[in-house]
Design a protein around this motif. Structure first.
Motif, PDB file in Angstrom:
ATOM      1  N   HIS A  56       1.246  12.323  19.910  1.00 32.84           N
ATOM      2  CA  HIS A  56       0.465  13.424  19.352  1.00 32.84           C
ATOM      3  C   HIS A  56      -0.716  12.958  18.501  1.00 32.84           C
ATOM      4  O   HIS A  56      -1.330  13.767  17.808  1.00 32.84           O
ATOM      5  N   GLY A  57      -1.031  11.675  18.535  1.00 33.76           N
ATOM      6  CA  GLY A  57      -2.181  11.249  17.763  1.00 33.76           C
ATOM      7  C   GLY A  57      -2.187   9.768  17.452  1.00 33.76           C
ATOM      8  O   GLY A  57      -1.322   9.002  17.887  1.00 33.76           O
ATOM      9  N   LEU A  58      -3.213   9.358  16.703  1.00 32.21           N
ATOM     10  CA  LEU A  58      -3.400   7.974  16.306  1.00 32.21           C
ATOM     11  C   LEU A  58      -2.998   7.818  14.842  1.00 32.21           C
ATOM     12  O   LEU A  58      -3.333   8.650  13.994  1.00 32.21           O
ATOM     13  N   TYR A  59      -2.283   6.714  14.555  1.00 31.13           N
ATOM     14  CA  TYR A  59      -1.794   6.445  13.205  1.00 31.13           C
ATOM     15  C   TYR A  59      -2.234   5.050  12.773  1.00 31.13           C
ATOM     16  O   TYR A  59      -2.431   4.151  13.599  1.00 31.13           O
ATOM     17  N   VAL A  60      -2.354   4.866  11.467  1.00 31.40           N
ATOM     18  CA  VAL A  60      -2.642   3.560  10.879  1.00 31.40           C
ATOM     19  C   VAL A  60      -1.580   3.269   9.825  1.00 31.40           C
ATOM     20  O   VAL A  60      -1.315   4.106   8.951  1.00 31.40           O
ATOM     21  N   LEU A  61      -0.966   2.101   9.919  1.00 31.59           N
ATOM     22  CA  LEU A  61      -0.029   1.621   8.905  1.00 31.59           C
ATOM     23  C   LEU A  61      -0.751   0.636   8.005  1.00 31.59           C
ATOM     24  O   LEU A  61      -1.479  -0.244   8.480  1.00 31.59           O
ATOM     25  N   ARG A  62      -0.560   0.785   6.716  1.00 33.62           N
ATOM     26  CA  ARG A  62      -1.174  -0.103   5.730  1.00 33.62           C
ATOM     27  C   ARG A  62      -0.089  -0.625   4.791  1.00 33.62           C
ATOM     28  O   ARG A  62       0.648   0.153   4.206  1.00 33.62           O
ATOM     29  N   VAL A  63       0.050  -1.952   4.687  1.00 31.83           N
ATOM     30  CA  VAL A  63       1.006  -2.525   3.738  1.00 31.83           C
ATOM     31  C   VAL A  63       0.236  -3.138   2.583  1.00 31.83           C
ATOM     32  O   VAL A  63      -0.820  -3.761   2.761  1.00 31.83           O
ATOM     33  N   ASN A  64       0.795  -2.950   1.388  1.00 31.26           N
ATOM     34  CA  ASN A  64       0.183  -3.429   0.148  1.00 31.26           C
ATOM     35  C   ASN A  64       1.025  -4.556  -0.431  1.00 31.26           C
ATOM     36  O   ASN A  64       2.265  -4.500  -0.425  1.00 31.26           O
ATOM     37  N   PHE A  65       0.357  -5.567  -0.952  1.00 35.45           N
ATOM     38  CA  PHE A  65       1.023  -6.801  -1.400  1.00 35.45           C
ATOM     39  C   PHE A  65       1.418  -6.728  -2.878  1.00 35.45           C
ATOM     40  O   PHE A  65       2.585  -6.595  -3.216  1.00 35.45           O
ATOM     41  N   ILE A  66       0.441  -6.821  -3.756  1.00 37.26           N
ATOM     42  CA  ILE A  66       0.723  -6.766  -5.192  1.00 37.26           C
ATOM     43  C   ILE A  66      -0.384  -6.003  -5.910  1.00 37.26           C
ATOM     44  O   ILE A  66      -1.486  -5.842  -5.388  1.00 37.26           O
ATOM     45  N   HIS A  67      -0.067  -5.538  -7.119  1.00 40.76           N
ATOM     46  CA  HIS A  67      -1.055  -5.125  -8.098  1.00 40.76           C
ATOM     47  C   HIS A  67      -0.998  -6.114  -9.254  1.00 40.76           C
ATOM     48  O   HIS A  67       0.016  -6.776  -9.468  1.00 40.76           O
ATOM     49  N   GLY A  68      -2.083  -6.211  -9.995  1.00 38.27           N
ATOM     50  CA  GLY A  68      -2.126  -7.160 -11.092  1.00 38.27           C
ATOM     51  C   GLY A  68      -2.610  -8.517 -10.648  1.00 38.27           C
ATOM     52  O   GLY A  68      -3.371  -8.634  -9.684  1.00 38.27           O
ATOM     53  N   THR A  69      -2.139  -9.556 -11.300  1.00 36.80           N
ATOM     54  CA  THR A  69      -2.578 -10.918 -11.026  1.00 36.80           C
ATOM     55  C   THR A  69      -1.415 -11.743 -10.484  1.00 36.80           C
ATOM     56  O   THR A  69      -0.244 -11.377 -10.685  1.00 36.80           O
ATOM     57  N   PRO A  70      -1.700 -12.874  -9.810  1.00 35.49           N
ATOM     58  CA  PRO A  70      -0.610 -13.736  -9.350  1.00 35.49           C
ATOM     59  C   PRO A  70       0.284 -14.229 -10.480  1.00 35.49           C
ATOM     60  O   PRO A  70       1.469 -14.503 -10.248  1.00 35.49           O
ATOM     61  N   ALA A  71      -0.265 -14.344 -11.700  1.00 36.09           N
ATOM     62  CA  ALA A  71       0.544 -14.796 -12.829  1.00 36.09           C
ATOM     63  C   ALA A  71       1.493 -13.711 -13.321  1.00 36.09           C
ATOM     64  O   ALA A  71       2.561 -14.009 -13.872  1.00 36.09           O
ATOM     65  N   ALA A  72       1.107 -12.437 -13.144  1.00 35.12           N
ATOM     66  CA  ALA A  72       1.937 -11.318 -13.592  1.00 35.12           C
ATOM     67  C   ALA A  72       1.835 -10.181 -12.575  1.00 35.12           C
ATOM     68  O   ALA A  72       1.249  -9.136 -12.863  1.00 35.12           O
ATOM     69  N   PRO A  73       2.415 -10.383 -11.397  1.00 37.90           N
ATOM     70  CA  PRO A  73       2.247  -9.379 -10.334  1.00 37.90           C
ATOM     71  C   PRO A  73       3.250  -8.240 -10.412  1.00 37.90           C
ATOM     72  O   PRO A  73       4.390  -8.418 -10.847  1.00 37.90           O
ATOM     73  N   THR A  74       2.821  -7.068  -9.953  1.00 39.43           N
ATOM     74  CA  THR A  74       3.728  -5.959  -9.668  1.00 39.43           C
ATOM     75  C   THR A  74       3.889  -5.903  -8.161  1.00 39.43           C
ATOM     76  O   THR A  74       2.917  -5.699  -7.430  1.00 39.43           O
ATOM     77  N   THR A  75       5.102  -6.125  -7.686  1.00 43.25           N
ATOM     78  CA  THR A  75       5.339  -6.251  -6.244  1.00 43.25           C
ATOM     79  C   THR A  75       5.925  -4.990  -5.617  1.00 43.25           C
ATOM     80  O   THR A  75       5.767  -4.777  -4.416  1.00 43.25           O
ATOM     81  N   ALA A  76       6.636  -4.178  -6.392  1.00 42.67           N
ATOM     82  CA  ALA A  76       7.263  -2.970  -5.860  1.00 42.67           C
ATOM     83  C   ALA A  76       6.219  -1.862  -5.796  1.00 42.67           C
ATOM     84  O   ALA A  76       5.886  -1.237  -6.802  1.00 42.67           O
ATOM     85  N   LEU A  77       5.688  -1.643  -4.603  1.00 44.18           N
ATOM     86  CA  LEU A  77       4.589  -0.706  -4.406  1.00 44.18           C
ATOM     87  C   LEU A  77       4.934   0.293  -3.308  1.00 44.18           C
ATOM     88  O   LEU A  77       5.934   0.147  -2.606  1.00 44.18           O
ATOM     89  N   SER A  78       4.070   1.279  -3.150  1.00 43.57           N
ATOM     90  CA  SER A  78       4.129   2.175  -2.010  1.00 43.57           C
ATOM     91  C   SER A  78       3.061   1.752  -1.009  1.00 43.57           C
ATOM     92  O   SER A  78       1.922   1.469  -1.390  1.00 43.57           O
ATOM     93  N   SER A  79       3.441   1.687   0.263  1.00 41.47           N
ATOM     94  CA  SER A  79       2.492   1.463   1.344  1.00 41.47           C
ATOM     95  C   SER A  79       2.345   2.765   2.116  1.00 41.47           C
ATOM     96  O   SER A  79       3.128   3.696   1.936  1.00 41.47           O
ATOM     97  N   GLN A  80       1.330   2.832   2.994  1.00 40.96           N
ATOM     98  CA  GLN A  80       0.942   4.119   3.553  1.00 40.96           C
ATOM     99  C   GLN A  80       0.971   4.174   5.082  1.00 40.96           C
ATOM    100  O   GLN A  80       0.681   3.180   5.755  1.00 40.96           O
ATOM    101  N   LEU A  81       1.294   5.368   5.579  1.00 44.66           N
ATOM    102  CA  LEU A  81       1.117   5.730   6.979  1.00 44.66           C
ATOM    103  C   LEU A  81       0.057   6.822   7.016  1.00 44.66           C
ATOM    104  O   LEU A  81       0.214   7.882   6.396  1.00 44.66           O
ATOM    105  N   TYR A  82      -1.048   6.557   7.738  1.00 47.31           N
ATOM    106  CA  TYR A  82      -2.138   7.522   7.880  1.00 47.31           C
ATOM    107  C   TYR A  82      -2.107   8.123   9.279  1.00 47.31           C
ATOM    108  O   TYR A  82      -1.658   7.486  10.237  1.00 47.31           O
TER     109      TYR A  82
END
Length: 356
Positions: free
Chosen positions: A274-300
């Motif tokens: 029924h259509g075209l979709y895009v999946l996007r995965v997100n790695f981290i927020h913040g910096t490599p020294a103090a990263p936030t890894t638990a994120l939401s990724s998206q389906l468009y």
């Protein structure tokens, strides 16, 4: 829900998911950056990088180990065929337990009818991703690599010469991360992502790849291309700053829309009934020294001339996403919520919903 969890796979520093079919085997390759060192504090730049790449076989219950390959500091796996031959190119960013050695060869393996065996070793420095593509009847294999350190090497494109790959062209890079080869408007394009230098779109001119346009100033990570409503589009993902959707205007790709949020690591295109979709995965927020890894990724979903978020799904240090057999989606998680390498990668079943 569009994405329904099917199974989980125990991985450690998983950096990519590469599905492919050989004979009656449905396989999934997962390179692993590192394993946790007991007693070492959490952090995304530590660990023991003398890890293995997993080749998993799909079963009725999920996935089981089929073969493990010596791929230290595994960043990528790229399956491709040349005629009747089948290959798996693997990228190694580093080896050791710290201080790390980044001057590491990346291995190309060949299928011998029963398993993968070493075929060609390619010198590199902090290698991050391979991409196989063709222009006409020519086969190319491109390696994104580099770090701003002594001994670094530029990203390189190799060309198949009948029995092996030979260096064909160097691409300027400071910290090369990714490639995307595609055809649009009658041209063969090759996009190169770089974290520190501009990400650039190249165009095949008959003899090599020439600069066509700049795509992002810094922080480039991933691309995806698709056609919709009679037009050609290119997604440009950046881990910091804006990720954007570009549209071909007859001469170049121009900004069509901006994707909300940061942390983009990879895209995948999914064509549903029924259509075209895009999946996007997100790695981290913040910096490599103090990263936030638990994120939401998206389906468009493509609708009304743009990409609309229809669902979000959890990732922890998400590194890659790939579509298997049309109805399965594999997502690699490279870090846990507490910034350890041991994390589960997830396979979802895609259950398309009618457009409302």
């Amino acid at each position: 829900m569009y994405l329904v969890e099917s199974c989980r796979i125990r991985t450690s520093g998983a950096r990519a998911v590469e599905p492919f079919q050989i004979d009656d085997l449905s396989l999934l390759a997962i390179p692993q950056l590192a394993v946790d060192i007991p007693g070492q504090p959490p952090g995304m730049n530590g660990g023991d990088s003398d890890a293995e790449l997993l080749v998993l076989r799909r079963t009725a219950e999920g996935f089981e180990l089929f073969q493990s390959l010596e791929v230290p500091g595994g960043e990528d796996a790229e399956f491709f065929r040349i005629g009747e031959r089948a290959f798996l190119a693997t990228a190694s960013i580093r080896r050791g337990q710290g201080p790390y050695e980044f001057n590491v060869d990346s291995q190309v393996f060949e299928w011998d009818g029963a398993r993968f065996v070493p075929f060609q070793s390619v010198p590199g420095f902090a290698a991050k991703q391979w991409r196989h593509f063709t222009v006409g009847d020519q086969h190319f294999l491109a390696l994104a690599q580099g770090l701003p350190q002594p001994g670094t090497q530029p990203s390189r494109i190799y060309r198949w010469q009948g029995e092996a790959f030979e260096a064909f062209q160097e691409i300027t890079s400071l910290a090369g991360y990714n490639w995307h080869a595609f055809r649009a408007a009658g041209h063969d394009f090759l996009a190169h992502a770089d974290h520190l230098a501009p990400s650039v779109l190249y165009r095949w001119d008959g003899a090599g790849f020439a600069v066509h346009q700049q795509l992002a100033e810094q922080h480039g990570r991933a691309f995806a291309s698709f056609s919709a409503d009679g037009e050609d589009f290119l997604l440009v993902g950046c881990i910091q700053g804006q990720s954007r959707l570009l549209r071909w205007d007859g001469e170049k790709f121009a900004v069509h829309a901006v994707l909300d949020g940061q942390g983009t690591r990879e895209f995948a295109i999914l064509h549903g009934e029924h259509g075209l979709y895009v999946l996007r995965v997100n790695f981290i927020h913040g910096t490599p020294a103090a990263p936030t890894t638990a994120l939401s990724s998206q389906l468009y979903r493509w609708q009304d001339g743009g990409l609309q978020v229809v669902e979000e799904f959890p990732t922890t240090g998400g590194t890659d996403v790939a579509v298997l057999d049309g109805d399965l989606v594999a997502v690699s998680n490279g870090l846990s919520a507490d910034v350890r390498f041991a994390a589960e990668s997830v396979v979802y079943r895609f259950a398309e919903q009618e457009q409302r």
